[in-house]
Write a protein that holds these residues in place. Structure first.
Motif, PDB file in Angstrom:
ATOM      1  N   GLN A 181     -13.960  -6.554  -8.449  1.00 26.32           N
ATOM      2  CA  GLN A 181     -15.337  -6.476  -7.967  1.00 26.32           C
ATOM      3  C   GLN A 181     -15.894  -5.052  -8.127  1.00 26.32           C
ATOM      4  OE1 GLN A 181     -16.712  -9.329  -7.043  1.00 26.32           O
ATOM      5  NE2 GLN A 181     -18.677  -8.313  -6.852  1.00 26.32           N
ATOM      6  N   ILE A 182     -15.048  -4.062  -7.874  1.00 28.29           N
ATOM      7  CA  ILE A 182     -15.532  -2.673  -8.013  1.00 28.29           C
ATOM      8  C   ILE A 182     -15.805  -2.376  -9.492  1.00 28.29           C
ATOM      9  CG2 ILE A 182     -14.918  -0.239  -7.686  1.00 28.29           C
ATOM     10  CD1 ILE A 182     -13.474  -1.089  -5.128  1.00 28.29           C
ATOM     11  N   ARG A 183     -14.932  -2.883 -10.357  1.00 25.97           N
ATOM     12  CA  ARG A 183     -15.128  -2.695 -11.805  1.00 25.97           C
ATOM     13  C   ARG A 183     -16.475  -3.278 -12.234  1.00 25.97           C
ATOM     14  NH1 ARG A 183     -10.284  -4.929 -13.436  1.00 25.97           N
ATOM     15  NH2 ARG A 183     -11.285  -6.921 -13.762  1.00 25.97           N
TER      16      ARG A 183
ATOM     17  N   GLY B 149     -27.269 -16.186 -10.254  1.00 24.33           N
ATOM     18  CA  GLY B 149     -26.289 -16.622  -9.251  1.00 24.33           C
ATOM     19  C   GLY B 149     -24.910 -16.056  -9.529  1.00 24.33           C
ATOM     20  N   ILE B 150     -24.861 -14.926 -10.198  1.00 23.89           N
ATOM     21  CA  ILE B 150     -23.565 -14.378 -10.636  1.00 23.89           C
ATOM     22  C   ILE B 150     -22.658 -14.036  -9.456  1.00 23.89           C
ATOM     23  CG2 ILE B 150     -24.341 -11.957 -10.829  1.00 23.89           C
ATOM     24  CD1 ILE B 150     -22.076 -13.642 -13.373  1.00 23.89           C
ATOM     25  N   PHE B 151     -23.272 -13.573  -8.348  1.00 24.42           N
ATOM     26  CA  PHE B 151     -22.432 -13.172  -7.213  1.00 24.42           C
ATOM     27  C   PHE B 151     -21.681 -14.379  -6.647  1.00 24.42           C
ATOM     28  CE2 PHE B 151     -25.823  -9.842  -6.959  1.00 24.42           C
ATOM     29  CZ  PHE B 151     -25.028  -8.828  -7.421  1.00 24.42           C
ATOM     30  N   GLY B 152     -22.382 -15.478  -6.544  1.00 23.35           N
ATOM     31  CA  GLY B 152     -21.758 -16.705  -6.046  1.00 23.35           C
ATOM     32  C   GLY B 152     -20.643 -17.144  -6.979  1.00 23.35           C
ATOM     33  N   LYS B 153     -20.910 -17.034  -8.268  1.00 24.76           N
ATOM     34  CA  LYS B 153     -19.901 -17.462  -9.246  1.00 24.76           C
ATOM     35  C   LYS B 153     -18.692 -16.534  -9.204  1.00 24.76           C
ATOM     36  CE  LYS B 153     -22.943 -19.951 -12.328  1.00 24.76           C
ATOM     37  NZ  LYS B 153     -24.240 -19.821 -11.642  1.00 24.76           N
ATOM     38  N   ARG B 154     -18.969 -15.256  -9.007  1.00 22.52           N
ATOM     39  CA  ARG B 154     -17.850 -14.309  -8.903  1.00 22.52           C
ATOM     40  C   ARG B 154     -16.991 -14.628  -7.686  1.00 22.52           C
ATOM     41  NH1 ARG B 154     -21.018  -8.819 -10.092  1.00 22.52           N
ATOM     42  NH2 ARG B 154     -21.213  -9.028 -12.322  1.00 22.52           N
ATOM     43  N   TYR B 155     -17.661 -15.013  -6.607  1.00 22.11           N
ATOM     44  CA  TYR B 155     -16.906 -15.334  -5.393  1.00 22.11           C
ATOM     45  C   TYR B 155     -16.021 -16.566  -5.634  1.00 22.11           C
ATOM     46  CZ  TYR B 155     -15.774 -16.811  -0.702  1.00 22.11           C
ATOM     47  OH  TYR B 155     -15.082 -17.207   0.418  1.00 22.11           O
ATOM     48  N   ILE B 156     -16.617 -17.565  -6.271  1.00 25.67           N
ATOM     49  CA  ILE B 156     -15.835 -18.784  -6.558  1.00 25.67           C
ATOM     50  C   ILE B 156     -14.652 -18.430  -7.463  1.00 25.67           C
ATOM     51  CG2 ILE B 156     -15.902 -21.039  -7.720  1.00 25.67           C
ATOM     52  CD1 ILE B 156     -18.862 -21.206  -6.820  1.00 25.67           C
ATOM     53  N   ALA B 157     -14.915 -17.602  -8.474  1.00 28.90           N
ATOM     54  CA  ALA B 157     -13.838 -17.202  -9.389  1.00 28.90           C
ATOM     55  C   ALA B 157     -12.756 -16.434  -8.630  1.00 28.90           C
ATOM     56  CB  ALA B 157     -14.401 -16.350 -10.519  1.00 28.90           C
ATOM     57  N   ALA B 158     -13.191 -15.579  -7.695  1.00 26.34           N
ATOM     58  CA  ALA B 158     -12.226 -14.802  -6.906  1.00 26.34           C
ATOM     59  C   ALA B 158     -11.357 -15.746  -6.078  1.00 26.34           C
ATOM     60  CB  ALA B 158     -12.960 -13.824  -6.001  1.00 26.34           C
ATOM     61  N   VAL B 159     -11.996 -16.721  -5.462  1.00 22.60           N
ATOM     62  CA  VAL B 159     -11.255 -17.682  -4.633  1.00 22.60           C
ATOM     63  C   VAL B 159     -10.275 -18.483  -5.500  1.00 22.60           C
ATOM     64  CG1 VAL B 159     -11.517 -19.823  -3.320  1.00 22.60           C
ATOM     65  CG2 VAL B 159     -12.953 -17.867  -2.779  1.00 22.60           C
ATOM     66  N   LEU B 160     -10.756 -18.945  -6.653  1.00 23.69           N
ATOM     67  CA  LEU B 160      -9.889 -19.750  -7.525  1.00 23.69           C
ATOM     68  C   LEU B 160      -8.703 -18.929  -8.038  1.00 23.69           C
ATOM     69  CD1 LEU B 160     -12.472 -21.806  -9.625  1.00 23.69           C
ATOM     70  CD2 LEU B 160     -10.993 -22.618  -7.789  1.00 23.69           C
TER      71      LEU B 160
ATOM     72  N   ILE C 102      -9.501 -14.921   3.822  1.00 30.42           N
ATOM     73  CA  ILE C 102      -9.563 -13.454   3.886  1.00 30.42           C
ATOM     74  C   ILE C 102     -10.084 -12.869   2.556  1.00 30.42           C
ATOM     75  CG2 ILE C 102      -8.116 -11.374   4.181  1.00 30.42           C
ATOM     76  CD1 ILE C 102      -8.861 -12.960   6.772  1.00 30.42           C
ATOM     77  N   VAL C 103     -10.003 -13.656   1.493  1.00 34.30           N
ATOM     78  CA  VAL C 103     -10.570 -13.205   0.209  1.00 34.30           C
ATOM     79  C   VAL C 103     -12.031 -12.786   0.416  1.00 34.30           C
ATOM     80  CG1 VAL C 103     -11.347 -14.022  -2.066  1.00 34.30           C
ATOM     81  CG2 VAL C 103      -9.034 -14.489  -1.297  1.00 34.30           C
ATOM     82  N   SER C 104     -12.747 -13.509   1.294  1.00 34.26           N
ATOM     83  CA  SER C 104     -14.157 -13.146   1.513  1.00 34.26           C
ATOM     84  C   SER C 104     -14.283 -11.771   2.159  1.00 34.26           C
ATOM     85  CB  SER C 104     -14.910 -14.166   2.341  1.00 34.26           C
ATOM     86  OG  SER C 104     -14.098 -15.101   2.865  1.00 34.26           O
ATOM     87  N   VAL C 105     -13.302 -11.408   2.990  1.00 34.81           N
ATOM     88  CA  VAL C 105     -13.353 -10.065   3.593  1.00 34.81           C
ATOM     89  C   VAL C 105     -13.185  -9.016   2.492  1.00 34.81           C
ATOM     90  CG1 VAL C 105     -12.246  -8.490   5.228  1.00 34.81           C
ATOM     91  CG2 VAL C 105     -12.450 -10.908   5.791  1.00 34.81           C
ATOM     92  N   PHE C 106     -12.204  -9.250   1.610  1.00 36.71           N
ATOM     93  CA  PHE C 106     -11.985  -8.301   0.506  1.00 36.71           C
ATOM     94  C   PHE C 106     -13.187  -8.294  -0.441  1.00 36.71           C
ATOM     95  CE2 PHE C 106      -7.212  -9.257   1.063  1.00 36.71           C
ATOM     96  CZ  PHE C 106      -7.145  -8.311   2.061  1.00 36.71           C
TER      97      PHE C 106
ATOM     98  N   ALA D  43     -16.469 -17.899   6.609  1.00 41.81           N
ATOM     99  CA  ALA D  43     -17.688 -18.700   6.463  1.00 41.81           C
ATOM    100  C   ALA D  43     -18.917 -17.840   6.729  1.00 41.81           C
ATOM    101  CB  ALA D  43     -17.641 -19.875   7.428  1.00 41.81           C
ATOM    102  N   MET D  44     -18.827 -16.976   7.754  1.00 41.04           N
ATOM    103  CA  MET D  44     -19.973 -16.106   8.080  1.00 41.04           C
ATOM    104  C   MET D  44     -20.291 -15.168   6.935  1.00 41.04           C
ATOM    105  SD  MET D  44     -19.250 -15.304  12.067  1.00 41.04           S
ATOM    106  CE  MET D  44     -19.989 -13.699  12.029  1.00 41.04           C
ATOM    107  N   ILE D  45     -19.234 -14.573   6.361  1.00 43.99           N
ATOM    108  CA  ILE D  45     -19.450 -13.637   5.247  1.00 43.99           C
ATOM    109  C   ILE D  45     -20.098 -14.366   4.072  1.00 43.99           C
ATOM    110  CG2 ILE D  45     -18.259 -12.236   3.503  1.00 43.99           C
ATOM    111  CD1 ILE D  45     -16.253 -11.487   5.734  1.00 43.99           C
ATOM    112  N   VAL D  46     -19.577 -15.552   3.779  1.00 48.21           N
ATOM    113  CA  VAL D  46     -20.119 -16.318   2.645  1.00 48.21           C
ATOM    114  C   VAL D  46     -21.599 -16.635   2.879  1.00 48.21           C
ATOM    115  CG1 VAL D  46     -19.988 -18.526   1.424  1.00 48.21           C
ATOM    116  CG2 VAL D  46     -17.902 -17.272   1.940  1.00 48.21           C
ATOM    117  N   VAL D  47     -21.918 -17.076   4.098  1.00 47.37           N
ATOM    118  CA  VAL D  47     -23.315 -17.442   4.393  1.00 47.37           C
ATOM    119  C   VAL D  47     -24.215 -16.206   4.309  1.00 47.37           C
ATOM    120  CG1 VAL D  47     -24.853 -18.273   6.213  1.00 47.37           C
ATOM    121  CG2 VAL D  47     -22.714 -19.466   5.758  1.00 47.37           C
TER     122      VAL D  47
END
Lengths: 286, 396
Positions: B223-225, B243-254, B316-320, B379-383
Motif C-alpha cells: 500500500q505504501i508503494r 474504485g481502485i481503493f476498494g479493489k486494492r482492499y479486496i486484493a489485500a484481503v484475498l 486485522i488486514v483492515s487495520v494494516f 467493519a468500521m474501518i471498511v465502512v
C-alpha cells in the motif's frame, strides 16, 4: 463540446477558481497562468477528480458527473506529477492502465504498440521505466493518456523539467493530437503553447482573464511593446520607470524590451515591436 | 476482476513471500512447540504411548466400564521393569528382586553403583515403561480425589466442584461447574493425550501472531508503494480506477487469505508430522482435566481454532490497510504498523491462549468479545474508508 458553466471551487474560505465559463470544441487549448493561479484545480474538475463547489461542467450538454464512467471513458489525462511503477516496463504499465480503462483485451496489445511507436518508445517498450529520462517518462505519460483514444486529452504541466530538445519533441507530438479531439494543455511555459495552441485560456486571480487565439491575445498589447538600446548604467533607473519584459546585454549597451501603457511615456528612439505571448504573460501576471 | 488479479500480483511479490517463509521458519523455531511434540518431554511420550495402546482397541474414548485395562497395562509395564531389575547384576548382587522394591529404596542411603543402576532403569532402559506406569498412576490418583467419570448419578455437580477446585479454577463459577458436570456425566475418557491438546491450544494462539505478521509483511509495503508511486490521481480519472481503493482492499484481503491458508496448511502439516492429527476424532477434552465449553471433536476444535484465527487476521488486514493508507512513507508505516502488530499479537496470545477451555466464564466472554471486537473494528474501518473514498473529491 466541453462547457464549463460558472465553475467555482472553494476549499473552506479559500477560493481556488471562481466563476469560470468556457466553451471548448476540437482543437488545442493552452491554459496559461502562473503557478498557483488555479490551473490544476480547473483541470482536476474537468477530469472529475474534484467536484465544483458551484457551476457545472457539461460534455455535449450532459453533466460530466451524471455521465460518470461514460465521461471518464472519453478522458485521457497526464497529471502534473506523472505516477508510474519504477519496476514496470512501458508495456506492462500501459497494459495495467488499459485494464483500468476497461479496454477490450484484444485491442490492447496493438494499441500499446501503436502508441509507443507514436511517442518514439518502441525500442524501450520492454525496459524498466526506472532507467528512463524525464522526457521518456512524459512520453509514456502521453501514451497512457492516449490509450483509450480520448475525445478530451488533458495535459497538466507536461513539459516541466524537460530539456529544450525534449520539449520540442513533446510539442510536436501534442500538436498532431489536437486535430480530432479537445486537447487542454496547462502550462506556465509560454513557448509550449505559443506555436501550437488554437486558443489560449488565461486565468488570473482565480478568474478567467481571457480566452482567444494567440494572435488576438497578442493584439491586446498592440502598440505597447517597444525595444530600446540604453547604456548599461541607466538600466536600473529605466527598470524603475518602465515594466521591463526582457533585457539583453549587447556590445557596450543593453537592448531592453519594455511595456508602456500610454503613448506619452515612450522614450525617444524606442522601436515599436509586435507583442508575443510571453510579453502578454509578463504584463498580465506582473 | 482483472484489476483485482493485477493487484494480487502486485501484493504477492516473490521477495516478500521469501521474507514470510524465512520469518515463518524463525517463528516455528523460536516459539512453536508442536514441532517438537512429543519428543521434548518424556512424560508426554508416555501419554502418547498410552493413547496409542488404547486407541488400537477403543478408537476414540475409553469407557469407564473398561477402566480395568489401565491396571493391565500398568502390570505389563511393571513386569518389564521387574525383568530389567532381574537382569541387572548390581541389583541382583544387592538383593533387589523387583522394581517396586528398587523404587522404595532410599537412594541417599545406598551405594553409588546401585544409584547408577537405578538411574539406568528409570531414565534410560526403562524410561518408556516408567512414564507409562506413572501416567496411569496419575490418572488413578486423580480419580481418587477428583473423579472425572464413574460418578454416581446426581453427584456430578459435587464431583465437578472438586475438579474445579483442584484442577481448573479455585473459585469455579456456576457455569463452569455445570459444564464440567455435563462432561464427566458421560462416563468415558477421551483418548486425546492432554499433552497434545495443551500443546495445540497454546500453539494456536501463537499461530495467530504468525499470521498477523505475515499479513503485515504483505500489506504494508504494497500500500505504501502504491502511494509513493503517485499513481492514484491518474487512476481515479479512469473508468474503473475510481474504485481502485476498494479493489486494492479486496486484493489485500484475498492475498492475505491465501497466505493464511498456506500457513494453516503448513501448521497442519507439522501437526500431522508429529502425530497430533491422529487424535482428530477423539472428543476434545483430553484424557484428564481439560474441558471445552462446547462438545466437539479434537479435529473440530482444530478447524474452529484455525478458522477463527484466520478470520480474525483477515479482519486485522483492515487495520494494516488503514495504517498504510495514512502513513506518509515506509518509515512512518513501520513505526505505526510494527507496534500495532506487536500490541495486537500480545493481546491475541493473552486472550486466545486455551481458546474455549473451561475456566472462568469471564475468559470465554473475553475471547468472544476480542474476536467480535476485531471484526467490528474491521467493519468500521471498511465502512469509513468506503464513504471517504466515495466522496466526489478524490483524496490522494
Amino acid at each position: 463540446m466541453l462547457t464549463l458553466a460558472k465553475v467555482t471551487k472553494k476549499y473552506g474560505n479559500h477560493t481556488a477558481v471562481e466563476d469560470i465559463s468556457i466553451n471548448m470544441e476540437n482543437g488545442l487549448y493552452g491554459m496559461l497562468a502562473p503557478n498557483g493561479a488555479g490551473k490544476t484545480t480547473l483541470i482536476k474538475m474537468i477530469t472529475t477528480l474534484l467536484l465544483p463547489t458551484s457551476g457545472e461542467i457539461l460534455y455535449n450538454g450532459m453533466n460530466i458527473w451524471e455521465m460518470g464512467t461514460a465521461y471518464r471513458d472519453l478522458v485521457g489525462y497526464l497529471p502534473q506529477q506523472f505516477g508510474y511503477y519504477k519496476n514496470n516496463t512501458p508495456t506492462q504499465y500501459l497494459n495495467y492502465l488499459a485494464c483500468l480503462k476497461k479496454m477490450p483485451k484484444k485491442q490492447v496489445a496493438g494499441r500499446i504498440a501503436e502508441l509507443l511507436e507514436l511517442v518514439g518508445l518502441s525500442d524501450v517498450a520492454h525496459k524498466k521505466m526506472k532507467k528512463f529520462s524525464g522526457g521518456m517518462l512524459q512520453r509514456v505519460g502521453i501514451a497512457q493518456a492516449m490509450l483509450n483514444d480520448p475525445k478530451i486529452l488533458i495535459l497538466d504541466e507536461p513539459t516541466a523539467g524537460l530539456d529544450p530538445k525534449e520539449r520540442v519533441r513533446f510539442r510536436n507530438i501534442i500538436s498532431a493530437l489536437g486535430k480530432d479531439r479537445i486537447v487542454i494543455l496547462s502550462t506556465h511555459i509560454v513557448s509550449d503553447i505559443e506555436s501550437i495552441a488554437n486558443q489560449v485560456i488565461m486565468i488570473k486571480n482565480q478568474h478567467l482573464y481571457q480566452m482567444d487565439t494567440v494572435d488576438a491575445i497578442c493584439n491586446m498589447l498592440e502598440g505597447s511593446i517597444y525595444e530600446l538600446e540604453i547604456p548599461n548604467e541607466e538600466f536600473e533607473s529605466f527598470e524603475q520607470e518602465y515594466q521591463v519584459l526582457s533585457a539583453r546585454q549587447e556590445s557596450g549597451h543593453m537592448l531592453v524590451r519594455f511595456y508602456v501603457e500610454e503613448e506619452e511615456g515612450i522614450p525617444k528612439n524606442s522601436v515599436l515591436c509586435n507583442a508575443n505571448l510571453e510579453d502578454v504573460f509578463l504584463v498580465v501576471y506582473q | 476482476m482483472r484489476i483485482i488479479l493485477y493487484e494480487c500480483k502486485k501484493i504477492l511479490k516473490l521477495p516478500l513471500l521469501v521474507i514470510i517463509i524465512l520469518f515463518t521458519l524463525l517463528f516455528y523455531n523460536l516459539f512453536m512447540d508442536s514441532q517438537y511434540y512429543p519428543n521434548d518431554d518424556a512424560s508426554l511420550a508416555a501419554g502418547v504411548d498410552l493413547a496409542h495402546i488404547l486407541m488400537d482397541k477403543y478408537q476414540t474414548v475409553l469407557p469407564y466400564s473398561e477402566m480395568g485395562i489401565l491396571q493391565e497395562i500398568k502390570q505389563q509395564q511393571l513386569q518389564s521393569l521387574d525383568s530389567l531389575v532381574q537382569h541387572n547384576e548390581v541389583l541382583q548382587n544387592a538383593g533387589v528382586k523387583d522394581y517396586q522394591q528398587l523404587r522404595g529404596m532410599d537412594m541417599d542411603a545406598v551405594g553409588k553403583e546401585i544409584q547408577e543402576a537405578f538411574w539406568e532403569i528409570d531414565f534410560d532402559k526403562g524410561i518408556r515403561e516408567v512414564f507409562l506406569y506413572q501416567g496411569i498412576d496419575n490418572i488413578e490418583e486423580h480419580m481418587e480425589y477428583a473423579p472425572f467419570m464413574g460418578i454416581e448419578k446426581g453427584r456430578e455437580e459435587e464431583a465437578a466442584k472438586k475438579i474445579c477446585e483442584s484442577q481448573i479454577a479455585q473459585d469455579g463459577d456456576e457455569a463452569t461447574i455445570k459444564r464440567v458436570a455435563q462432561v464427566i456425566a458421560r462416563n468415558e475418557m477421551s483418548l486425546l493425550p492432554t499433552g497434545a491438546f495443551n500443546r495445540m491450544a497454546e500453539d494456536s494462539s501463537k499461530f495467530g501472531v504468525l499470521l498477523l505478521f505475515s499479513c503485515l509483511i504483505l500489506i504494508l509495503p504494497y500500500q505504501i508503494r502504491e502511494r509513493l508511486a503517485h499513481v492514484n490521481p491518474l487512476f481515479a480519472t479512469t473508468n474503473t480506477g475510481r474504485g481502485i481503493f476498494g479493489k486494492r482492499y479486496i486484493a489485500a484481503v484475498l492475498s492475505c487469505l491465501l497466505v493464511c491458508l498456506l500457513q494453516a496448511g503448513a501448521f497442519l502439516s507439522v501437526l500431522f508430522k508429529v502425530g497430533i492429527l491422529k487424535y482428530r476424532f477423539c472428543p476434545a477434552s483430553g484424557n484428564g482435566w481439560d474441558y471445552l465449553w462446547f462438545d466437539m471433536s479434537f479435529g473440530g476444535y482444530l478447524t474452529l481454532s484455525i478458522s477463527i484465527t484466520i478470520l480474525f487476521n483477515i479482519a486485522i488486514v483492515s487495520v494494516f490497510y488503514l495504517i498504510s493508507r495514512i502513513a506518509l512513507n515506509y518509515i512512518v508505516g513501520l513505526a505505526i504498523g510494527l507496534p500495532t502488530a506487536i500490541l495486537i499479537g500480545i493481546l491475541y496470545i493473552k486472550v486466545m491462549n486455551y481458546f474455549l477451555f473451561v475456566g472462568h466464564l469471564r475468559q470465554l466472554y473475553v475471547q468472544f468479545g476480542f474476536i467480535a471486537g476485531g471484526l467490528l473494528l474491521a467493519a468500521m474501518i471498511v465502512v469509513i474508508l468506503h464513504f471517504r473514498d466515495r466522496k466526489r473529491d478524490v483524496m490522494v
